[in-house]
Design a protein around this motif. Structure first.
Motif, PDB file in Angstrom:
ATOM      1  N   GLY A  60     -17.430  48.415  12.976  1.00  0.00           N
ATOM      2  CA  GLY A  60     -18.502  47.647  13.602  1.00  0.00           C
ATOM      3  C   GLY A  60     -18.030  46.708  14.694  1.00  0.00           C
ATOM      4  O   GLY A  60     -18.791  45.871  15.168  1.00  0.00           O
ATOM      5  N   LEU A  61     -16.776  46.853  15.116  1.00  0.00           N
ATOM      6  CA  LEU A  61     -16.227  45.952  16.126  1.00  0.00           C
ATOM      7  C   LEU A  61     -16.471  46.427  17.552  1.00  0.00           C
ATOM      8  O   LEU A  61     -16.283  45.667  18.493  1.00  0.00           O
ATOM      9  CB  LEU A  61     -14.722  45.765  15.893  1.00  0.00           C
ATOM     10  N   LEU A  62     -16.869  47.675  17.720  1.00  0.00           N
ATOM     11  CA  LEU A  62     -17.163  48.230  19.045  1.00  0.00           C
ATOM     12  C   LEU A  62     -18.530  48.874  19.055  1.00  0.00           C
ATOM     13  O   LEU A  62     -19.002  49.385  18.044  1.00  0.00           O
ATOM     14  CB  LEU A  62     -16.144  49.314  19.430  1.00  0.00           C
ATOM     15  N   THR A  63     -19.140  48.861  20.231  1.00  0.00           N
ATOM     16  CA  THR A  63     -20.330  49.673  20.467  1.00  0.00           C
ATOM     17  C   THR A  63     -19.920  50.766  21.445  1.00  0.00           C
ATOM     18  O   THR A  63     -18.916  50.636  22.157  1.00  0.00           O
ATOM     19  CB  THR A  63     -21.473  48.837  21.075  1.00  0.00           C
ATOM     20  N   ARG A  64     -20.660  51.828  21.475  1.00  0.00           N
ATOM     21  CA  ARG A  64     -20.369  52.907  22.418  1.00  0.00           C
ATOM     22  C   ARG A  64     -21.676  53.476  22.936  1.00  0.00           C
ATOM     23  O   ARG A  64     -22.682  53.513  22.231  1.00  0.00           O
ATOM     24  CB  ARG A  64     -19.492  53.973  21.788  1.00  0.00           C
ATOM     25  N   ARG A  65     -21.620  53.896  24.191  1.00  0.00           N
ATOM     26  CA  ARG A  65     -22.792  54.513  24.807  1.00  0.00           C
ATOM     27  C   ARG A  65     -22.312  55.575  25.785  1.00  0.00           C
ATOM     28  O   ARG A  65     -21.231  55.467  26.349  1.00  0.00           O
ATOM     29  CB  ARG A  65     -23.659  53.467  25.502  1.00  0.00           C
ATOM     30  N   ARG A  66     -23.114  56.580  25.953  1.00  0.00           N
ATOM     31  CA  ARG A  66     -22.770  57.648  26.887  1.00  0.00           C
ATOM     32  C   ARG A  66     -23.253  57.253  28.278  1.00  0.00           C
ATOM     33  O   ARG A  66     -24.348  56.749  28.455  1.00  0.00           O
ATOM     34  CB  ARG A  66     -23.406  58.963  26.451  1.00  0.00           C
ATOM     35  N   ASP A  67     -22.385  57.492  29.250  1.00  0.00           N
ATOM     36  CA  ASP A  67     -22.718  57.259  30.650  1.00  0.00           C
ATOM     37  C   ASP A  67     -22.248  58.490  31.406  1.00  0.00           C
ATOM     38  O   ASP A  67     -21.070  58.588  31.782  1.00  0.00           O
ATOM     39  CB  ASP A  67     -22.028  55.992  31.159  1.00  0.00           C
ATOM     40  N   ASN A  76     -18.079  44.448  20.162  1.00  0.00           N
ATOM     41  CA  ASN A  76     -19.272  43.899  19.515  1.00  0.00           C
ATOM     42  C   ASN A  76     -18.971  42.427  19.231  1.00  0.00           C
ATOM     43  O   ASN A  76     -18.386  42.084  18.204  1.00  0.00           O
ATOM     44  CB  ASN A  76     -19.575  44.661  18.224  1.00  0.00           C
ATOM     45  N   GLN A  77     -19.356  41.579  20.169  1.00  0.00           N
ATOM     46  CA  GLN A  77     -19.022  40.162  20.076  1.00  0.00           C
ATOM     47  C   GLN A  77     -19.703  39.483  18.892  1.00  0.00           C
ATOM     48  O   GLN A  77     -19.140  38.566  18.298  1.00  0.00           O
ATOM     49  CB  GLN A  77     -19.333  39.476  21.393  1.00  0.00           C
ATOM     50  N   ASP A  78     -20.885  39.951  18.526  1.00  0.00           N
ATOM     51  CA  ASP A  78     -21.565  39.380  17.355  1.00  0.00           C
ATOM     52  C   ASP A  78     -20.770  39.661  16.079  1.00  0.00           C
ATOM     53  O   ASP A  78     -20.645  38.794  15.212  1.00  0.00           O
ATOM     54  CB  ASP A  78     -22.986  39.929  17.219  1.00  0.00           C
ATOM     55  N   ALA A  79     -20.235  40.875  15.972  1.00  0.00           N
ATOM     56  CA  ALA A  79     -19.456  41.223  14.780  1.00  0.00           C
ATOM     57  C   ALA A  79     -18.201  40.368  14.694  1.00  0.00           C
ATOM     58  O   ALA A  79     -17.828  39.897  13.607  1.00  0.00           O
ATOM     59  CB  ALA A  79     -19.082  42.709  14.803  1.00  0.00           C
ATOM     60  N   MET A  80     -17.545  40.134  15.831  1.00  0.00           N
ATOM     61  CA  MET A  80     -16.347  39.296  15.814  1.00  0.00           C
ATOM     62  C   MET A  80     -16.710  37.856  15.494  1.00  0.00           C
ATOM     63  O   MET A  80     -16.011  37.192  14.730  1.00  0.00           O
ATOM     64  CB  MET A  80     -15.605  39.389  17.148  1.00  0.00           C
ATOM     65  N   SER A  81     -17.797  37.366  16.045  1.00  0.00           N
ATOM     66  CA  SER A  81     -18.238  36.005  15.732  1.00  0.00           C
ATOM     67  C   SER A  81     -18.522  35.851  14.246  1.00  0.00           C
ATOM     68  O   SER A  81     -18.120  34.858  13.628  1.00  0.00           O
ATOM     69  CB  SER A  81     -19.490  35.644  16.541  1.00  0.00           C
ATOM     70  N   ASP A  82     -19.200  36.835  13.677  1.00  0.00           N
ATOM     71  CA  ASP A  82     -19.479  36.796  12.234  1.00  0.00           C
ATOM     72  C   ASP A  82     -18.193  36.766  11.421  1.00  0.00           C
ATOM     73  O   ASP A  82     -18.100  36.049  10.424  1.00  0.00           O
ATOM     74  CB  ASP A  82     -20.322  38.011  11.811  1.00  0.00           C
ATOM     75  N   LEU A  83     -17.200  37.554  11.829  1.00  0.00           N
ATOM     76  CA  LEU A  83     -15.927  37.592  11.123  1.00  0.00           C
ATOM     77  C   LEU A  83     -15.215  36.236  11.214  1.00  0.00           C
ATOM     78  O   LEU A  83     -14.710  35.729  10.213  1.00  0.00           O
ATOM     79  CB  LEU A  83     -15.036  38.702  11.682  1.00  0.00           C
ATOM     80  N   ILE A  84     -15.209  35.654  12.389  1.00  0.00           N
ATOM     81  CA  ILE A  84     -14.549  34.357  12.554  1.00  0.00           C
ATOM     82  C   ILE A  84     -15.252  33.289  11.725  1.00  0.00           C
ATOM     83  O   ILE A  84     -14.595  32.496  11.039  1.00  0.00           O
ATOM     84  CB  ILE A  84     -14.488  33.976  14.050  1.00  0.00           C
ATOM     85  N   VAL A  85     -16.565  33.286  11.749  1.00  0.00           N
ATOM     86  CA  VAL A  85     -17.314  32.313  10.942  1.00  0.00           C
ATOM     87  C   VAL A  85     -17.008  32.522   9.462  1.00  0.00           C
ATOM     88  O   VAL A  85     -16.764  31.568   8.725  1.00  0.00           O
ATOM     89  CB  VAL A  85     -18.828  32.412  11.229  1.00  0.00           C
ATOM     90  N   TYR A  86     -16.980  33.766   9.024  1.00  0.00           N
ATOM     91  CA  TYR A  86     -16.663  34.061   7.623  1.00  0.00           C
ATOM     92  C   TYR A  86     -15.282  33.520   7.252  1.00  0.00           C
ATOM     93  O   TYR A  86     -15.094  32.917   6.200  1.00  0.00           O
ATOM     94  CB  TYR A  86     -16.724  35.572   7.380  1.00  0.00           C
ATOM     95  N   LEU A  87     -14.309  33.717   8.124  1.00  0.00           N
ATOM     96  CA  LEU A  87     -12.955  33.265   7.846  1.00  0.00           C
ATOM     97  C   LEU A  87     -12.837  31.743   7.828  1.00  0.00           C
ATOM     98  O   LEU A  87     -11.996  31.193   7.115  1.00  0.00           O
ATOM     99  CB  LEU A  87     -11.975  33.839   8.875  1.00  0.00           C
ATOM    100  N   LEU A  88     -13.675  31.088   8.605  1.00  0.00           N
ATOM    101  CA  LEU A  88     -13.555  29.639   8.745  1.00  0.00           C
ATOM    102  C   LEU A  88     -14.529  28.831   7.892  1.00  0.00           C
ATOM    103  O   LEU A  88     -14.480  27.600   7.931  1.00  0.00           O
ATOM    104  CB  LEU A  88     -13.726  29.247  10.216  1.00  0.00           C
ATOM    105  N   GLU A  89     -15.378  29.494   7.151  1.00  0.00           N
ATOM    106  CA  GLU A  89     -16.314  28.758   6.306  1.00  0.00           C
ATOM    107  C   GLU A  89     -15.542  27.823   5.384  1.00  0.00           C
ATOM    108  O   GLU A  89     -14.635  28.242   4.661  1.00  0.00           O
ATOM    109  CB  GLU A  89     -17.176  29.718   5.485  1.00  0.00           C
ATOM    110  N   ASP A  90     -15.899  26.564   5.471  1.00  0.00           N
ATOM    111  CA  ASP A  90     -15.273  25.515   4.662  1.00  0.00           C
ATOM    112  C   ASP A  90     -13.752  25.510   4.816  1.00  0.00           C
ATOM    113  O   ASP A  90     -13.016  25.267   3.867  1.00  0.00           O
ATOM    114  CB  ASP A  90     -15.666  25.661   3.184  1.00  0.00           C
ATOM    115  N   CYS A  91     -13.293  25.761   6.042  1.00  0.00           N
ATOM    116  CA  CYS A  91     -11.849  25.850   6.284  1.00  0.00           C
ATOM    117  C   CYS A  91     -11.131  24.529   6.052  1.00  0.00           C
ATOM    118  O   CYS A  91      -9.955  24.507   5.710  1.00  0.00           O
ATOM    119  CB  CYS A  91     -11.568  26.346   7.695  1.00  0.00           C
ATOM    120  N   CYS A  92     -11.828  23.428   6.243  1.00  0.00           N
ATOM    121  CA  CYS A  92     -11.115  22.151   6.141  1.00  0.00           C
ATOM    122  C   CYS A  92     -11.243  21.521   4.760  1.00  0.00           C
ATOM    123  O   CYS A  92     -10.575  20.524   4.480  1.00  0.00           O
ATOM    124  CB  CYS A  92     -11.598  21.179   7.209  1.00  0.00           C
ATOM    125  N   ALA A  93     -12.063  22.067   3.898  1.00  0.00           N
ATOM    126  CA  ALA A  93     -12.209  21.548   2.528  1.00  0.00           C
ATOM    127  C   ALA A  93     -12.372  20.028   2.519  1.00  0.00           C
ATOM    128  O   ALA A  93     -11.773  19.327   1.714  1.00  0.00           O
ATOM    129  CB  ALA A  93     -11.027  21.980   1.672  1.00  0.00           C
TER     130      ALA A  93
END
Length: 112
Positions: A60-67, A76-93
């Motif tokens: 889910g990290l890439l999109t593809r289209r025929r040209d 897929n910037q949304d997928a990467m953003s979601d992953l980063i947010v997931y990794l950083l949730e409550d990172c500082c405790a």
């Protein structure tokens, strides 16, 4: 995000060539690049690149289209953003000093 999806995405990025492909496509923005251009830019054999693009797309990290005759890939910037947010949730405790380097990096990237 479910932990299985996070692991799949991290696994897809956990190889030097795939990480290079993803970083290249992040820099290109939403317009993306045709597979042939990616192969030339990164000096990767087309068949090797094809397998790497497939794995990144399945995660889910890439999109593809025929040209026309080309397939254009984009990060897929949304997928990467979601992953980063997931990794950083409550990172500082509860300790904001732990998150200071992350906050600084986000502030530097805010120009984008």
């Amino acid at each position: 995000m479910e932990s299985n999806l996070a692991v799949q995405r991290l696994s897809a990025l956990a190889q030097p060539n795939r990480l290079a492909v993803f970083r290249c496509l992040i820099r290109c923005g939403p317009a993306g690049l045709p597979a042939g251009d990616i192969a030339r830019l990164l000096d990767v054999a087309p068949n090797t690149l094809s397998a790497q693009l497939t794995l990144l797309a399945q995660a889910g990290l890439l999109t593809r289209r025929r040209d026309g005759r080309s397939i254009v890939y984009a990060a897929n910037q949304d997928a990467m953003s979601d992953l980063i947010v997931y990794l950083l949730e409550d990172c500082c405790a509860g300790r904001p000093d732990i998150c200071a380097p992350i906050a600084d990096a986000v502030a530097r990237a805010a120009c984008c």
